[in-house]
Design an enzyme around this catalytic site. Structure first.
Site, PDB file in Angstrom:
ATOM      1  N   GLU A 154     -28.362  14.641  -4.898  1.00  0.00           N
ATOM      2  CA  GLU A 154     -28.023  15.287  -3.655  1.00  0.00           C
ATOM      3  C   GLU A 154     -28.984  14.855  -2.512  1.00  0.00           C
ATOM      4  O   GLU A 154     -29.571  15.746  -1.899  1.00  0.00           O
ATOM      5  CB  GLU A 154     -28.185  16.716  -3.753  1.00  0.00           C
ATOM      6  CG  GLU A 154     -27.069  17.301  -4.771  1.00  0.00           C
ATOM      7  CD  GLU A 154     -26.880  18.727  -5.243  1.00  0.00           C
ATOM      8  OE1 GLU A 154     -27.867  19.642  -4.525  1.00  0.00           O
ATOM      9  OE2 GLU A 154     -26.429  19.096  -5.989  1.00  0.00           O
ATOM     10  N   GLU A 259     -20.177  17.323 -12.821  1.00  0.00           N
ATOM     11  CA  GLU A 259     -20.292  18.771 -12.711  1.00  0.00           C
ATOM     12  C   GLU A 259     -18.849  19.429 -12.294  1.00  0.00           C
ATOM     13  O   GLU A 259     -18.821  20.301 -11.698  1.00  0.00           O
ATOM     14  CB  GLU A 259     -21.165  19.395 -11.852  1.00  0.00           C
ATOM     15  CG  GLU A 259     -22.575  18.486 -12.064  1.00  0.00           C
ATOM     16  CD  GLU A 259     -23.647  19.153 -11.121  1.00  0.00           C
ATOM     17  OE1 GLU A 259     -23.618  20.040 -10.407  1.00  0.00           O
ATOM     18  OE2 GLU A 259     -24.632  18.300 -10.999  1.00  0.00           O
TER      19      GLU A 259
END
Length: 367
Positions: A154, A259
């Protein structure tokens, strides 16, 4: 009589094939790894229901939290691998390919990592050395036990700009290059990944493509891009999502759906992405299914999941792993994020660890 025996034989063979192909690992697993994240209760062997699902349906796993920086190095030079080692033991006992998550992330990093004793941001050379020691120690500790690492997590905003994290403030975009370099040096045989959410957004897609190109141009290895895929009933745009798979694959890397889950609850105003710092006040209207899921909504979930898995099947030559974020609905982080205390239904197995109807649809698709 011969005709009757032939019919019986055909039925027996068909029934046998049906029984043999009733798990995700047997059908999806022919094309890629399929698994889930495990919390410490599960990887410590304290959830027999999890064991049953894992043993039947999965061939890989990733730790939810126990390998993150704040856990494995809570104080400088003090490493704690107890829960992470138990995760590895669990994977070995249940024939799962273990994955590592994650080495460099702005969130859940050790509190001391970016500051000196006076509370000021450290100099670039200090952070470089702290990164090197952390990555060398963690990757080295699990060398030979983990197939691949989410090296950087991220680092890019949805518009394609770099996240203004402490890593970026101190080192600029160099921190990404350093992370991949250190991870490769610590274990040259381990696969290295970049992982992020909202990957269907054109700005982020282009930025990640540029990142992969830059790493490769500098002679650094990156083996896959992780598309987190925290999806919803009406997001992301499926065409843009598929474009991202194609764009990343065109750069010569595999795609990991890392995810995967499906948020089925109403979204608060100004909510977006998967930044974990988002936190909204509880309201009853934002928790509409606390007493059960209406059949109409259940069908919507099944339809939406099948849309994603149709994309995965079309691009099965490009995808290295499909990893759900949690095993059952009751385990999911989406029960408490971005609003605590809700009842969500985001995964393929319900709160009793029973497969939902969509599991058979996925199996039939891949068969």
């Amino acid at each position: 009589m011969k005709f009757f025996r032939l019919v019986v034989l055909i039925l027996v063979v068909f029934a046998s094939e049906t029984v043999l192909a009733q798990s995700l690992r047997e059908v999806v697993g022919k094309y890629c790894l399929i698994g889930a994240s495990l919390n410490v209760t599960q990887s410590n062997g304290m959830s027999p229901q999890t064991d049953a699902v894992v043993d039947k349906h999965f061939n890989t796993a990733v730790p939810e939290n126990c390998m993150k920086g704040e856990v494995v190095q809570p104080e400088e030079g003090l490493f704690d691998f107890r829960d992470a080692d138990r995760f590895i033991d669990y994977c070995q006992q249940h024939n799962l390919v273990a994955m590592g998550h994650c080495l460099v992330w702005h969130s859940q990093a050790p509190k001391w990592f970016f500051h000196d004793k006076n509370g000021k941001l450290v100099k670039p050379e200090v952070l470089r050395e702290r990164m090197r020691k952390h990555i060398y120690t963690v990757v080295g500790h699990f060398r030979g036990k983990i197939r691949g690492w989410d090296v950087v997590n991220e680092a890019i905003e949805d518009d394609g700009s770099f996240r203004n994290s402490y890593y970026y403030q101190i080192l600029g975009e160099e921190f990404i290059e350093l992370a991949f370099r250190y991870a490769h040096e610590a274990a040259p045989e381990v696969e290295l990944y970049y992982n992020d959410y909202s990957m269907a957004k054109p700005g982020k897609r282009e930025a990640v493509c540029q990142l992969v190109k830059k790493l490769k141009d500098k002679g650094l290895r990156i083996d896959a891009v992780g598309m987190q895929s925290h999806n919803g009933l009406d997001y992301p745009n499926l065409k843009e999502y598929e474009k991202s798979i194609e764009a990343f694959a065109a750069l010569g890397v595999k795609i990991n759906m890392t995810e995967l889950d499906l948020n089925v609850l109403p979204a608060p105003e100004n909510f977006g992405g998967a930044e974990i710092s988002q936190n909204f006040e509880y309201q009853e209207k934002m928790n509409p299914y606390k007493n059960g899921l209406p059949a109409k909504v259940a069908r919507q979930i099944e339809k939406r999941y099948l849309q994603f898995f149709n994309i995965y099947y079309r691009h099965r030559d490009k995808i290295g792993r499909i990893n759900l974020w949690g095993v059952s609905d009751g385990d999911s982080w989406l029960n408490d994020w971005p609003i605590s205390g809700r009842t969500n239904y985001p995964l393929l197995f319900d709160r009793s660890y029973q497969p939902k109807a969509i599991v058979n649809d996925i199996i039939n698709l891949y068969k």
